[in-house]
Enzyme design. Structure first.
Site, PDB file in Angstrom:
ATOM      1  N   GLY A   1      -0.542   0.321  -5.441  1.00  0.00           N
ATOM      2  CA  GLY A   1       0.130  -0.416  -6.516  1.00  0.00           C
ATOM      3  C   GLY A   1       1.401  -0.994  -5.918  1.00  0.00           C
ATOM      4  CE  LYS A   2       0.312  -7.315  -5.426  1.00  0.00           C
ATOM      5  NZ  LYS A   2       0.046  -7.350  -3.979  1.00  0.00           N
ATOM      6  N   GLY A   3       4.279  -1.914  -7.148  1.00  0.00           N
ATOM      7  CA  GLY A   3       5.542  -1.289  -7.550  1.00  0.00           C
ATOM      8  C   GLY A   3       5.755   0.023  -6.813  1.00  0.00           C
ATOM      9  CB  ALA A   4       3.613   3.017  -6.485  1.00  0.00           C
TER      10      ALA A   4
ATOM     11  CG  ASP B   1       3.648  -4.009  -1.762  1.00  0.00           C
ATOM     12  OD1 ASP B   1       4.093  -5.029  -2.331  1.00  0.00           O
ATOM     13  OD2 ASP B   1       2.525  -3.531  -1.994  1.00  0.00           O
TER      14      ASP B   1
ATOM     15  CB  THR C   1       6.552 -12.355   3.594  1.00  0.00           C
ATOM     16  OG1 THR C   1       5.581 -12.307   2.559  1.00  0.00           O
ATOM     17  CG2 THR C   1       7.810 -11.619   3.158  1.00  0.00           C
TER      18      THR C   1
ATOM     19  CB  VAL D   1      -5.723   5.846  -7.886  1.00  0.00           C
ATOM     20  CG1 VAL D   1      -6.457   6.778  -6.927  1.00  0.00           C
ATOM     21  CG2 VAL D   1      -4.640   6.614  -8.637  1.00  0.00           C
ATOM     22  CG  ASP D   2      -5.338   1.737  -2.991  1.00  0.00           C
ATOM     23  OD1 ASP D   2      -5.286   1.022  -4.005  1.00  0.00           O
ATOM     24  OD2 ASP D   2      -4.502   1.676  -2.069  1.00  0.00           O
TER      25      ASP D   2
END
Ligand code: ADP
Length: 303
Positions: A38-41, A252, A220, A11-12
């Site tokens: 979150g990178k995964g989300a 992402d 990238t 959560v940012d």
């Protein structure tokens, strides 16, 4: 399911301020915003927004943020049956301080993400086995990443490893078992210890990793585009020119989109081209997940 992301959610907690308090001081800040990250989300949401069937294996804390995180993923169509609560922990959070020069100061508290374990992969094994592609990053414990790689290899599932954030002790033998290894230039620099300022240096660092046995390396390079290296072949993808407003989460967006098109048609160069355009489109809007276009918006952007 097409794609399973085994990874993090955060959560940012974004505070807009030009002055940071000193020890013992209390200050008022201008504004505040809550965001899901979150990178995964992020990668799961990018692929899902494009229409992929995506499931996530992830951990939330025992707190107010957990329900919001799950709802957010569900809102984008991500299957959350294997997003579980780690009792007694906080959710992963990222307090972010942004000043009026758009400079970010970010703290990461992994919270529940640090509790994602091989047992969580076992719990989802039956569903994971039916996926075409697993996508991994490094915001969860390394032993869990390694376990997921072993699992994918055992069951013949394709694998993308995004070594972010870069962890110098990453076991390259595991990375070599992944079909695609996808760092950005900073991660490439940390993983190789080599400079990456010019394209020549990037290719040299890339060659060093390939020499250790990587199959496909996709780097990238922000506004400089991206490059795919395999054996002695180098394929460059130019950036899509846009007016960038906020580049957070571009990597992402690139990976989520790449995963989607890789599963769709298996053409790596074409998937990179799409991912490059998708990430470019995402940097034209503010925020992370909310700046990722859905399939219709992306289609309009391309035409
Ligand atoms: P990260 O978010 O991990 O730092 P990058 O900055 O390398 O990732 O960005 C990922 C991809 O997003 C790039 O390869 C490129 O395709 C696209 N991208 C990023 N910044 C821009 C930009 N300013 N203009 C166009 N495309 C961009």
């Amino acid at each position: 399911m097409d794609i399973a992301v085994i990874g993090s959610n955060m959560v940012d907690l974004i505070t807009y301020t030009n002055t940071m308090p000193k020890a013992g001081e209390t200050l008022e800040a201008e504004d505040f915003a809550l965001g899901c990250g979150g990178k995964g989300a992020n990668q799961a949401v990018a692929a899902a927004k494009l229409g992929a069937d995506v499931m996530m294996v992830s951990k939330v804390g025992e707190d107010l943020f957990a329900e919001n995180t799950v709802k957010n993923l569900q809102q984008y169509g991500v299957d959350t049956r294997f997003v579980s609560v780690a009792p007694g922990t906080s959710s992963g959070v990222a307090p972010i301080f942004v000043d009026d020069q758009s400079q970010n100061r970010i703290l990461i508290i992994k919270g529940a993400n640090a509790q994602l374990s091989p047992a969580d992969i076992d719990a989802a094994a039956e569903d994971l086995r039916r996926c075409k592609l697993l996508v991994l990053q490094l915001e969860i414990p390394l032993p869990t990443v390694y376990y997921a790689i072993d699992f994918a290899r055992q069951h013949g599932i394709s694998l993308i490893l995004n070594p972010a954030p870069a962890v110098a002790e990453l076991d390259i033998d595991y990375a070599c078992q992944c079909d695609f290894f996808m760092p950005n230039e900073t991660e490439l620099e940390i993983l190789t210890g080599l400079p990456v300022s010019s394209e020549e240096e990037v290719l040299r660092a890339g060659q060093m990793l390939l020499g250790r046995g990587l199959k496909n390396l996709i780097i990238t390079l922000g506004s400089r585009g991206s490059v795919w290296m395999r054996d002695d072949a180098v394929h460059r993808v130019s950036p899509t020119p846009v007016n960038a407003v906020d580049t957070s989460g571009a990597g992402d967006a690139f990976i989520g989109c790449f995963a989607h098109f890789l599963v769709q048609h298996g053409d790596v160069a074409q998937a990179m081209q799409s991912a490059s355009a998708y990430a470019a489109c995402s940097v034209t809007g503010r925020g992370t997940q909310r700046s990722y276009p859905d399939a219709d918006t992306f289609h309009r952007f391309l035409n």
